[in-house]
Design a protein around this motif. Structure first.
Motif, mmCIF file in Angstrom:
data_model
loop_
_atom_site.group_PDB
_atom_site.id
_atom_site.type_symbol
_atom_site.label_atom_id
_atom_site.label_comp_id
_atom_site.label_asym_id
_atom_site.label_seq_id
_atom_site.Cartn_x
_atom_site.Cartn_y
_atom_site.Cartn_z
ATOM 1 N N MET A 1 21.134 -18.041 32.531
ATOM 2 C CA MET A 1 22.471 -17.707 32.025
ATOM 3 C C MET A 1 22.794 -16.260 32.359
ATOM 4 O O MET A 1 21.966 -15.377 32.226
ATOM 5 N N ASN A 2 24.004 -16.039 32.779
ATOM 6 C CA ASN A 2 24.497 -14.698 33.013
ATOM 7 C C ASN A 2 24.359 -13.881 31.723
ATOM 8 O O ASN A 2 24.639 -14.370 30.644
ATOM 9 N N PRO A 3 23.899 -12.611 31.827
ATOM 10 C CA PRO A 3 23.668 -11.843 30.592
ATOM 11 C C PRO A 3 24.920 -11.683 29.730
ATOM 12 O O PRO A 3 24.816 -11.700 28.504
ATOM 13 N N ALA B 1 25.255 -14.802 27.869
ATOM 14 C CA ALA B 1 24.208 -14.887 26.847
ATOM 15 C C ALA B 1 24.558 -14.011 25.652
ATOM 16 O O ALA B 1 24.390 -14.417 24.498
ATOM 17 N N LEU B 2 25.071 -12.820 25.931
ATOM 18 C CA LEU B 2 25.462 -11.910 24.851
ATOM 19 C C LEU B 2 26.582 -12.512 24.016
ATOM 20 O O LEU B 2 26.537 -12.507 22.786
ATOM 21 N N ARG C 1 27.287 -17.564 18.061
ATOM 22 C CA ARG C 1 26.360 -18.279 17.200
ATOM 23 C C ARG C 1 26.228 -17.558 15.854
ATOM 24 O O ARG C 1 26.243 -18.183 14.797
ATOM 25 N N PRO D 1 18.771 0.313 35.578
ATOM 26 C CA PRO D 1 18.398 -0.974 34.967
ATOM 27 C C PRO D 1 17.170 -1.613 35.612
ATOM 28 O O PRO D 1 16.326 -2.174 34.912
ATOM 29 N N ARG E 1 14.126 -0.005 34.338
ATOM 30 C CA ARG E 1 13.961 -0.271 32.908
ATOM 31 C C ARG E 1 13.195 -1.553 32.634
ATOM 32 O O ARG E 1 12.553 -1.678 31.596
ATOM 33 N N ALA F 1 17.088 -3.484 28.053
ATOM 34 C CA ALA F 1 17.060 -4.622 28.972
ATOM 35 C C ALA F 1 17.688 -4.188 30.297
ATOM 36 O O ALA F 1 18.478 -3.253 30.325
ATOM 37 N N PRO F 2 17.315 -4.859 31.384
ATOM 38 C CA PRO F 2 17.847 -4.436 32.691
ATOM 39 C C PRO F 2 19.285 -4.896 32.916
ATOM 40 O O PRO F 2 19.581 -5.600 33.873
ATOM 41 N N ILE F 3 20.172 -4.555 31.984
ATOM 42 C CA ILE F 3 21.591 -4.876 32.164
ATOM 43 C C ILE F 3 22.378 -3.599 31.928
ATOM 44 O O ILE F 3 21.904 -2.702 31.236
ATOM 45 N N LEU G 1 19.043 -4.021 23.475
ATOM 46 C CA LEU G 1 19.926 -4.462 24.559
ATOM 47 C C LEU G 1 19.930 -3.421 25.669
ATOM 48 O O LEU G 1 19.939 -3.752 26.854
ATOM 49 N N ARG H 1 14.133 -17.564 32.555
ATOM 50 C CA ARG H 1 14.947 -18.777 32.520
ATOM 51 C C ARG H 1 14.055 -19.989 32.312
ATOM 52 O O ARG H 1 12.868 -19.975 32.658
ATOM 53 N N LYS I 1 25.397 -15.448 21.930
ATOM 54 C CA LYS I 1 24.649 -14.952 20.773
ATOM 55 C C LYS I 1 25.608 -14.546 19.658
ATOM 56 O O LYS I 1 25.431 -14.909 18.495
ATOM 57 N N THR J 1 16.227 -14.012 27.841
ATOM 58 C CA THR J 1 17.292 -14.257 28.812
ATOM 59 C C THR J 1 17.803 -12.943 29.396
ATOM 60 O O THR J 1 18.029 -12.828 30.602
ATOM 61 N N LEU J 2 17.988 -11.954 28.516
ATOM 62 C CA LEU J 2 18.471 -10.661 29.010
ATOM 63 C C LEU J 2 17.466 -10.035 29.971
ATOM 64 O O LEU J 2 17.829 -9.269 30.852
ATOM 65 N N GLN J 3 16.190 -10.378 29.799
ATOM 66 C CA GLN J 3 15.172 -9.839 30.698
ATOM 67 C C GLN J 3 15.057 -10.677 31.971
ATOM 68 O O GLN J 3 14.182 -10.433 32.798
ATOM 69 N N PHE K 1 16.952 -15.242 23.326
ATOM 70 C CA PHE K 1 18.061 -14.379 23.722
ATOM 71 C C PHE K 1 17.552 -13.142 24.474
ATOM 72 O O PHE K 1 18.006 -12.830 25.576
#
Ligand SMILES: Nc1ncnc2c1ncn2[C@@H]1O[C@H](COP(=O)(O)OP(=O)(O)OP(=O)(O)O)[C@@H](O)[C@H]1O
Ligand SMILES: [Mg+2]
Lengths: 431, 287
Positions: free
Chosen positions: A1-3, A6-7, A13, B74, B77, A274-276, A271, B109, A10, B104-106, B101
């Motif tokens: 899922m695209n971050p 996903a955010l 939810r 990123p 990181r 995380a690599p975003i 967050l 999948r 979340k 997923t951000l990391q 969750f």
């Protein structure tokens, strides 16, 4: 899922699990819309009489009798007029519909079993679909009563048939073949009349509906009419856009606070490790806010459409208004999240700002009843543009070009607020 | 010394207004070691960790990851797994949902994500409670989940900021064993704590921090040897308790035993507490 997805997922939810949040972002706006709509007169003429204007183009005894019947009808408030007057009054929203008793109405009524049925033309405000249906039902009812009277006279009819039979029998010079055919016909007619005598016992409407298959006592032709909207069709048309505006405000405040609490509670930290990108984090929040406001708006519009007589001009226009409003309030959410360092501060300041915007933007009292200076001030409130866009779709019947102004402003507000908010977000975090 | 340096902090400084939270801090952490940052409240441990993770911009100095990468990037990181001191989990979600969750951000999948989530739950011993909302967890359970979330993507560098505060001794021991196993696996761990027993037991090297400054940095036994001072023997030879300072408590005791009757004795060997006391003139803890 695209971050970003996903955010947003979340956040949605979490919203679904937060009973208070869910209540204020969906149930509360709906309650407001229904409550205020009902207080301010609900469906407008609901319960009372429906104002119509009747044009008698036939000018026969039958048409005059039908007009008199309608005038006597308790459900209707009838004025007579010319076709020009009729069209004009409906167009300007003064009457719900016009009814034209068309030429040939009387003649057609004399022969209920053959030829064209008597015809009227009905021109109803398309936004008042429910009322138009009611008027049609009422017209049918009185037309049926007219027929009932005709059938109530069957003894008279039977006598005249008996007389005709006698005349045929006594005509010595008649061809026997033809005579027997006539006798057969009169016999059948007699039977039919006796049959309808029995039918009188039953409810007339049922008799026409079922007993006599497809038989129509009255043909109602729909006349197309374009109604100029200077006034909403009913109070719900005002209260639903307002309810949606309140929902937008509630959702923006809610997500703004949730962003602050991500910061104070520490989840933002996770967050950010995380690599975003930071933009993705904020975009995720904005997307959740956007999705919630779009859902809320459509739920209200659909409930309004199905139950409260709202008639949005088109799905496209409604979607345009809804999406632009959602963009605006996602941006505003971003800005709210940097107004305070704690949830309490951001919540307090956020609500104060939003309530001001709402008050000046017609979220509480409809703009068109506000004094002139307030209407001028209202230009600075995105709530005003949001309500205007929604009203444009719900009752003002804005064209696409007319929609461009409020929707354009809303989208611009959203983009600018998001950009400023995102900048300030960094700044708040560093300080 | 262990493997290559994975985190290098050079002359790092950070002030909050008049408070100098971190002052000219320099150290590096290598693959396959647990590095402890030991210091009292307000020493600057969290500020250091946050700068290492790129969450706070230093006023001066530099942070480099894996030989040159910046934490602001990123891609770099993703080599960090962080358990912040503040519990960074969502109360409204279940433990499993939180981990899914964050995983997923990391970039995890499907099957891999499910496997890692199951592994992390096992690691912190939350199996059986994973479907419950986090708000129904105890403080220690939340702390354990907070740690699990740092481990999902198998990062080579773990930044663990007081990861076992409020965790009961049994779970703590289990977690220590597992962190040690990760270390043996080649992972680098930065572990902050104000429990000297923890640092002494778990860490390969310890930096002692106070008022933003690094006062000493070495292997635990070296620190004690150089800064711990002498051992103290409390002995009762029938004339009340005597206190004897010595570098060689065993030899001293043998000598006393030869001289006459020893009723009771107790030896206090120097520990990190003594190291801290000797370095700062203050006790690390009041008790
Ligand atoms: N955001 C901030 N704003 C102002 N001062 C701060 C901020 N963060 C930390 N400080 C100050 O910096 C100093 C170091 O704080 P830090 O949180 O790094 O200490 P710590 O060693 O982690 O302490 P603890 O063991 O209590 O977690 C403290 O004096 C603290 O008050
Ligand atoms: Mg700390």
């Amino acid at each position: 899922m695209n971050p970003i997805l996903a955010l947003a997922a979340k956040d949605l939810r979490i919203l679904m699990r937060d009973k208070t949040g869910f209540f204020f972002s969906l149930i509360w706006p709906l309650l407001l819309a229904v409550l205020f709509g009902t207080i301010f007169g609900g469906g407008g003429d609901g319960g009372g009489t429906i104002p119509i204007i009747v044009v008698d183009e036939d000018g026969t005894d039958a048409s005059r009798a039908f007009l008199a019947r309608l005038e006597a009808a308790p459900e209707l408030e009838v004025t007579a007029g010319t076709r020009t007057e009729a069209v004009d009054e409906v167009r300007r929203g003064k009457k719900s519909a016009f009814v034209v008793i068309k030429r040939g109405f009387g003649e057609a009524g004399e022969n209920p079993f053959w030829g064209e049925p008597p015809t009227v033309e009905l021109g109803a405000d398309p936004a008042r679909g429910a009322e138009a249906g009611m008027i049609e039902g009422i017209l049918m009812k009185y037309a049926s009563e007219r027929l009932k009277d005709f059938f109530a006279n069957t003894t008279l009819q039977q006598e005249s048939i008996a007389e005709a039979k006698r005349a045929v029998r006594e005509a010595d010079d008649m061809d026997p073949g033809l005579r027997s055919r006539f006798e057969g016909f009169f016999g059948a007619l007699d039977d039919l009349l006796r049959e309808t005598d029995n039918l009188q016992e039953a409810d007339t409407a049922n008799a026409f509906g079922n007993g006599l298959g497809g038989f129509t006592p009255l043909e109602v032709e729909q006349a197309e009419i374009i109604v100029e909207r200077r006034w909403p069709t009913n109070a719900y048309a005002i209260s639903f856009p307002q309810g949606i505006a309140w929902g937008l405000i509630g959702v923006a405040a809610g997500f703004g606070i949730s962003l602050v609490s991500e910061r104070t509670r520490g989840t933002l930290m996770r967050l950010q490790t995380a690599p975003i990108s930071r933009t993705a984090i904020l975009a995720g929040k904005a997307l959740a806010c956007f999705t919630t406001t779009v859902t809320l708006s459509f739920v209200l519009l659909i409930v309004g459409r199905l139950i409260f007589g709202l008639r949005p001009s088109s799905v496209g226009m409604a979607a345009f208004a809804v999406v632009s409003s959602a963009v605006a309030f996602a941006g505003i959410m971003m800005l709210l999240s940097v107004l305070g360092k704690t949830e309490q501060a951001a919540g307090g300041i956020g609500w104060a700002v939003l309530i001001m915007l709402s008050m000046f933007g017609g979220g509480m009292i409809p703009l068109f009843v506000l004094p002139g200076w307030m209407r001028t001030v209202s230009h600075v409130s995105p709530v005003k543009w949001s309500i205007l866009a929604l009203e444009g779709a719900v009752w003002r019947q804005f064209s696409f070009m007319e929609m461009l102004l409020p929707c354009g402003i809303l989208i611009a507000v959203g983009v600018v607020c998001f950009a400023i908010g995102a900048r300030a977000f960094d700044w708040v975090q560093r300080s | 010394m262990a493997g290559a340096a994975i985190l290098e902090l050079k002359n790092l400084s950070k002030s909050f207004g008049p408070i100098r939270a971190v002052d000219d801090l320099t150290f590096e952490i290598h693959e396959g070691e647990i590095f402890g940052l030991l210091g009292p409240n307000g020493a600057g441990k969290t500020t250091t960790v946050n700068m290492a993770a790129g969450l706070i911009e230093p006023d001066g100095g530099s942070v480099s990851l894996r030989g040159g990468g910046l934490p602001a990037d990123p891609a770099t990181r993703s080599c960090i797994g962080m358990a912040p001191q503040a519990l960074a989990v969502y109360d409204a979600l279940s433990g499993e949902e939180n981990l899914k969750f964050f995983g997923t951000l990391q970039g995890l999948r499907g099957k891999r994500l499910r496997e890692r989530v199951a592994w992390a739950l096992e690691f912190v011993d939350l199996v059986g409670r994973e479907k419950d909302r986090v708000k129904t967890y105890s403080g220690g359970m939340k702390r354990r989940l907070n740690l699990a979330a740092a481990l999902l993507h198998e990062p080579p560098l773990l930044l663990l900021d007081e990861p076992t505060v409020g965790v009961d001794p049994q779970s703590r021991n289990a977690i220590f064993e597992r962190i040690t196993a990760l270390r043996d696996d080649g992972r680098a761990v930065l572990y902050t704590t104000h429990y000297m027993e923890e640092a002494q037991r778990l860490c390969d090297r310890v930096g002692i921090m106070d008022h933003g400054r690094l006062l000493a940095l070495d292997k635990v036994e070296e620190l004690i040897r150089t800064h711990g001072g002498t051992s103290v023997i409390h002995v009762d030879r029938g004339r009340g308790e005597e206190r004897i300072e010595t570098d060689d408590p065993m030899g001293e005791l043998v000598k006393m035993h030869a001289e006459g009757k020893v009723l009771t004795f107790r030896v206090d060997s120097p520990d990190l507490e003594c190291v801290f006391l000797n370095l700062t003139g203050r006790h690390l803890r009041d008790d």
